[in-house]
Design a protein around this motif. Structure first.
Motif, mmCIF file in Angstrom:
data_model
loop_
_atom_site.group_PDB
_atom_site.id
_atom_site.type_symbol
_atom_site.label_atom_id
_atom_site.label_comp_id
_atom_site.label_asym_id
_atom_site.label_seq_id
_atom_site.Cartn_x
_atom_site.Cartn_y
_atom_site.Cartn_z
ATOM 1 N N MET A 1 -3.173 5.306 4.069
ATOM 2 C CA MET A 1 -1.961 5.910 3.667
ATOM 3 C C MET A 1 -0.795 4.898 3.765
ATOM 4 O O MET A 1 0.072 4.728 2.846
ATOM 5 C CB MET A 1 -1.662 7.336 3.981
ATOM 6 C CG MET A 1 -0.286 7.774 3.550
ATOM 7 S SD MET A 1 -0.160 9.514 4.300
ATOM 8 C CE MET A 1 1.596 9.425 3.685
ATOM 9 N N PRO A 2 -0.548 4.428 5.151
ATOM 10 C CA PRO A 2 0.370 3.508 5.307
ATOM 11 C C PRO A 2 0.265 2.185 4.832
ATOM 12 O O PRO A 2 1.430 1.738 4.066
ATOM 13 C CB PRO A 2 0.220 3.066 7.101
ATOM 14 C CG PRO A 2 -0.377 4.313 7.308
ATOM 15 C CD PRO A 2 -1.250 4.736 6.507
ATOM 16 N N GLN A 3 -0.941 1.853 4.607
ATOM 17 C CA GLN A 3 -1.075 0.545 3.629
ATOM 18 C C GLN A 3 -0.717 0.728 2.184
ATOM 19 O O GLN A 3 0.246 -0.216 1.690
ATOM 20 C CB GLN A 3 -2.361 0.028 3.588
ATOM 21 C CG GLN A 3 -2.707 -1.342 2.858
ATOM 22 C CD GLN A 3 -4.291 -1.734 3.007
ATOM 23 O OE1 GLN A 3 -4.953 -0.923 3.474
ATOM 24 N NE2 GLN A 3 -4.289 -2.746 2.275
ATOM 25 N N TYR A 4 -0.878 1.874 1.534
ATOM 26 C CA TYR A 4 -0.574 2.233 0.292
ATOM 27 C C TYR A 4 0.961 2.430 0.244
ATOM 28 O O TYR A 4 1.672 1.877 -0.775
ATOM 29 C CB TYR A 4 -1.113 3.680 -0.227
ATOM 30 C CG TYR A 4 -0.856 4.182 -1.404
ATOM 31 C CD1 TYR A 4 -1.054 3.538 -2.783
ATOM 32 C CD2 TYR A 4 0.235 5.129 -1.266
ATOM 33 C CE1 TYR A 4 -0.532 4.099 -3.999
ATOM 34 C CE2 TYR A 4 0.709 5.794 -2.869
ATOM 35 C CZ TYR A 4 0.209 5.150 -3.823
ATOM 36 O OH TYR A 4 0.771 5.449 -5.210
ATOM 37 N N TYR A 5 1.453 2.862 1.258
ATOM 38 C CA TYR A 5 2.957 3.101 1.219
ATOM 39 C C TYR A 5 3.588 1.883 1.733
ATOM 40 O O TYR A 5 4.845 1.726 0.742
ATOM 41 C CB TYR A 5 3.172 4.269 2.419
ATOM 42 C CG TYR A 5 4.728 4.862 2.376
ATOM 43 C CD1 TYR A 5 5.103 5.296 1.185
ATOM 44 C CD2 TYR A 5 5.595 4.832 3.414
ATOM 45 C CE1 TYR A 5 6.387 5.895 1.159
ATOM 46 C CE2 TYR A 5 6.798 5.481 3.168
ATOM 47 C CZ TYR A 5 7.174 5.913 2.162
ATOM 48 O OH TYR A 5 8.485 6.450 1.944
ATOM 49 N N HIS A 6 3.453 0.977 2.223
ATOM 50 C CA HIS A 6 3.832 -0.343 2.138
ATOM 51 C C HIS A 6 3.966 -1.015 0.803
ATOM 52 O O HIS A 6 4.920 -1.336 0.595
ATOM 53 C CB HIS A 6 3.174 -1.091 3.318
ATOM 54 C CG HIS A 6 3.247 -1.103 4.766
ATOM 55 N ND1 HIS A 6 2.775 -1.383 5.815
ATOM 56 C CD2 HIS A 6 4.073 0.006 5.346
ATOM 57 C CE1 HIS A 6 3.110 -1.122 6.870
ATOM 58 N NE2 HIS A 6 4.080 -0.367 6.768
ATOM 59 N N GLN A 7 2.796 -1.040 0.165
ATOM 60 C CA GLN A 7 2.814 -1.620 -0.986
ATOM 61 C C GLN A 7 3.588 -0.778 -2.004
ATOM 62 O O GLN A 7 4.189 -1.731 -2.709
ATOM 63 C CB GLN A 7 1.347 -1.671 -1.675
ATOM 64 C CG GLN A 7 0.324 -2.438 -0.401
ATOM 65 C CD GLN A 7 -1.088 -2.281 -1.138
ATOM 66 O OE1 GLN A 7 -1.440 -1.430 -1.989
ATOM 67 N NE2 GLN A 7 -1.934 -3.135 -0.494
ATOM 68 N N TYR A 8 3.791 0.182 -1.968
ATOM 69 C CA TYR A 8 4.646 1.361 -3.059
ATOM 70 C C TYR A 8 6.051 0.819 -2.769
ATOM 71 O O TYR A 8 6.715 0.448 -3.791
ATOM 72 C CB TYR A 8 4.512 2.546 -2.780
ATOM 73 C CG TYR A 8 5.383 3.496 -3.370
ATOM 74 C CD1 TYR A 8 5.269 3.671 -4.918
ATOM 75 C CD2 TYR A 8 6.249 4.151 -2.806
ATOM 76 C CE1 TYR A 8 6.207 4.471 -5.385
ATOM 77 C CE2 TYR A 8 7.344 4.798 -3.345
ATOM 78 C CZ TYR A 8 7.085 5.255 -4.658
ATOM 79 O OH TYR A 8 8.123 5.728 -5.154
ATOM 80 N N LYS A 9 6.553 0.799 -1.391
ATOM 81 C CA LYS A 9 7.905 0.375 -0.925
ATOM 82 C C LYS A 9 8.254 -1.080 -1.303
ATOM 83 O O LYS A 9 9.224 -1.251 -1.933
ATOM 84 C CB LYS A 9 8.077 0.717 0.381
ATOM 85 C CG LYS A 9 8.147 2.400 0.799
ATOM 86 C CD LYS A 9 9.245 2.892 -0.062
ATOM 87 C CE LYS A 9 10.422 2.681 0.835
ATOM 88 N NZ LYS A 9 11.660 3.501 0.356
ATOM 89 N N ILE A 10 7.323 -1.865 -1.222
ATOM 90 C CA ILE A 10 7.500 -3.325 -1.335
ATOM 91 C C ILE A 10 7.643 -3.721 -2.812
ATOM 92 O O ILE A 10 8.717 -4.316 -2.962
ATOM 93 C CB ILE A 10 6.553 -4.174 -0.945
ATOM 94 C CG1 ILE A 10 6.643 -4.273 0.762
ATOM 95 C CG2 ILE A 10 6.762 -5.706 -1.248
ATOM 96 C CD1 ILE A 10 5.648 -4.808 1.285
ATOM 97 N N GLN A 11 6.845 -2.963 -3.721
ATOM 98 C CA GLN A 11 6.750 -3.104 -5.261
ATOM 99 C C GLN A 11 8.066 -2.328 -5.969
ATOM 100 O O GLN A 11 8.705 -3.077 -6.568
ATOM 101 C CB GLN A 11 5.544 -2.313 -5.791
ATOM 102 C CG GLN A 11 5.352 -2.662 -7.138
ATOM 103 C CD GLN A 11 5.076 -4.186 -7.677
ATOM 104 O OE1 GLN A 11 4.490 -5.016 -6.807
ATOM 105 N NE2 GLN A 11 5.943 -4.541 -8.536
ATOM 106 N N LEU A 12 8.442 -1.421 -5.226
ATOM 107 C CA LEU A 12 9.734 -0.782 -5.776
ATOM 108 C C LEU A 12 10.944 -1.416 -5.352
ATOM 109 O O LEU A 12 11.958 -1.755 -6.141
ATOM 110 C CB LEU A 12 9.671 0.431 -5.191
ATOM 111 C CG LEU A 12 10.867 1.454 -5.567
ATOM 112 C CD1 LEU A 12 11.083 1.858 -6.823
ATOM 113 C CD2 LEU A 12 11.021 2.852 -4.529
ATOM 114 N N LEU A 13 10.938 -2.069 -4.377
ATOM 115 C CA LEU A 13 12.257 -3.139 -3.965
ATOM 116 C C LEU A 13 12.188 -4.149 -4.795
ATOM 117 O O LEU A 13 13.088 -4.705 -5.420
ATOM 118 C CB LEU A 13 12.021 -3.415 -2.553
ATOM 119 C CG LEU A 13 13.167 -4.371 -2.340
ATOM 120 C CD1 LEU A 13 14.598 -3.748 -2.224
ATOM 121 C CD2 LEU A 13 13.105 -4.685 -0.526
ATOM 122 N N GLN A 14 10.778 -4.794 -5.021
ATOM 123 C CA GLN A 14 10.882 -5.910 -6.016
ATOM 124 C C GLN A 14 11.028 -5.640 -7.282
ATOM 125 O O GLN A 14 11.932 -6.601 -7.918
ATOM 126 C CB GLN A 14 9.120 -6.483 -5.605
ATOM 127 C CG GLN A 14 8.907 -7.765 -6.588
ATOM 128 C CD GLN A 14 9.802 -9.029 -5.739
ATOM 129 O OE1 GLN A 14 9.643 -9.336 -4.677
ATOM 130 N NE2 GLN A 14 10.826 -9.946 -6.506
#
Length: 378
Positions: A1-14
């Protein structure tokens, strides 16, 4: 879950930064700052916008502050961050602006830690919910299905027993008739008296006919058990007619009829089937009582419950307690010899019970010191 959430937040910011870079050619400096302000609030990021000369146009110089204070902090204690940079060109301006964004990732790890701490409670809760769901499922779905299956098995067992008993009951008169006819055909011994044994064969066929008629009645009752035509019946008149119909049998055994029926009693029932049931009761009482005994038909309206009560009592006979519940089983007779001269086929009370059950009526049979009483509550 943390890994998925990291990717989600980074992609959203990008995606947000790419959108700002793409739209910046339509903005002036004020519109760009407004867009950056809402981005910082919405995604909880630190933003610094500088011009070519390094002058901060928006935000605080987070990089300078970070470099100043984190050099003495061990690496394992430093905050986890994600950095992204971009070059922006505004409308009506040849100047390039530099955008630096820092997104802290520490909160995501904190969420992960919290989840790990509450995981045992989540597992226990899920287990309890599963148990509750299984219990509800078993009560609402599984248990009724099991009851239906058990009921079907019980009915199938009763059908097999019924057929086996029918075969036995039919075999006896058929064997008697066959033996007598064979003896008469070959003129063997006593069977030379054809007139006597033809009459006995005829009597056996009548017994057989009566048995078949009763079995047909049982079959009809089981098939049409729910096909009832309820109507208001003058119960007093019905009982009077039934008593008159049985008077010949009562006189033939020199029995005494005691008739105690209130006038103008009425019930609501299927007249044909209730008549059949009560006729069987009275006939049973006459058949199983010795000569010179009393047959009592009593009917009255109960003041307490306002129900109509019928009692059919025959004296000179008792039934052992262990047999009282069995008398309603098909072909059951207390007298084990099953002599047709001392009783019927054992279907009479079974038919009565089926008719009364189809009417949802309460009934009972009691054995007293010198009599048997059958009671029905309408």
């Amino acid at each position: 879950m943390p890994q998925y959430y990291h990717q989600y937040k980074i992609q959203l910011l990008q995606n947000s930064v790419n959108s700002i870079v793409e739209d910046s050619k339509f903005y002036n400096i004020d519109e760009l700052e407004e867009r950056l302000y809402f981005l910082s609030k919405k995604q909880n990021v630190a933003i610094v916008l500088t011009n070519n000369k390094g002058y901060v146009m928006f935000g605080k110089n987070e990089n300078h502050i970070r470099n100043k204070y984190t050099r003495n902090i061990p690496m394992y204690n430093q905050l986890k961050e994600y950095n992204i940079s971009a070059v922006i060109k505004l409308k009506n301006s040849n100047e390039l602006y530099h955008l630096d964004i820092v997104m802290p990732l520490q909160t995501i790890d904190e969420v992960n830690t919290v989840l790990r701490n509450i995981m045992p409670f989540i597992i226990v809760s899920a287990f309890l919910i599963a148990l509750l769901g299984a219990y509800i499922y078993s009560k609402t779905i599984t248990k009724p299905l099991i009851e239906i299956i058990d009921k079907e098995r019980e009915e199938e067992k009763k059908r097999k027993e019924f057929i086996a008993t029918i075969s036995h009951e039919l075999k006896t008169p058929i064997t008697i008739i066959s033996g007598q006819l064979e003896g008469m055909i070959y003129n063997i011994g006593k069977y030379k008296d054809r007139e006597t044994y033809l009459r006995k064969s005829y009597d056996s066929t009548q017994d057989l006919k009566a048995l078949v008629d009763e079995m047909m009645e049982v079959s009809k009752g089981e098939i049409l058990g729910k096909d009832l035509k309820f109507e208001v019946i003058n119960f007093s008149d019905l009982l009077k007619n039934l008593a008159n119909r049985q008077s010949y049998l009562i006189e033939d055994k020199n029995q005494n009829l005691i008739y105690e029926v209130q006038e103008n009693l009425s019930i609501k029932a299927d007249k044909e089937k209730i008549t059949k049931a009560i006729n069987n009761l009275v006939n049973n009482a006459i058949k199983y009582s010795p000569k010179n005994q009393n047959i009592i038909i009593r009917a009255y309206k109960s003041k307490a419950s306002k129900t109509v009560v019928l009692e059919v009592e025959n004296t000179g006979i008792t039934i052992e307690e262990k047999y009282l519940k069995e008398v309603f089983n098909p072909f059951f007779r207390v007298e084990k010899s099953r002599n047709r001269k001392t009783g019927g086929s054992g279907l009479g009370l079974y038919i009565v019970s089926q008719i009364l059950k189809s009417h949802d009526l309460y009934y009972k049979i009691e054995s007293k010191k010198n009599s048997v009483v059958f009671t029905i509550y309408f």
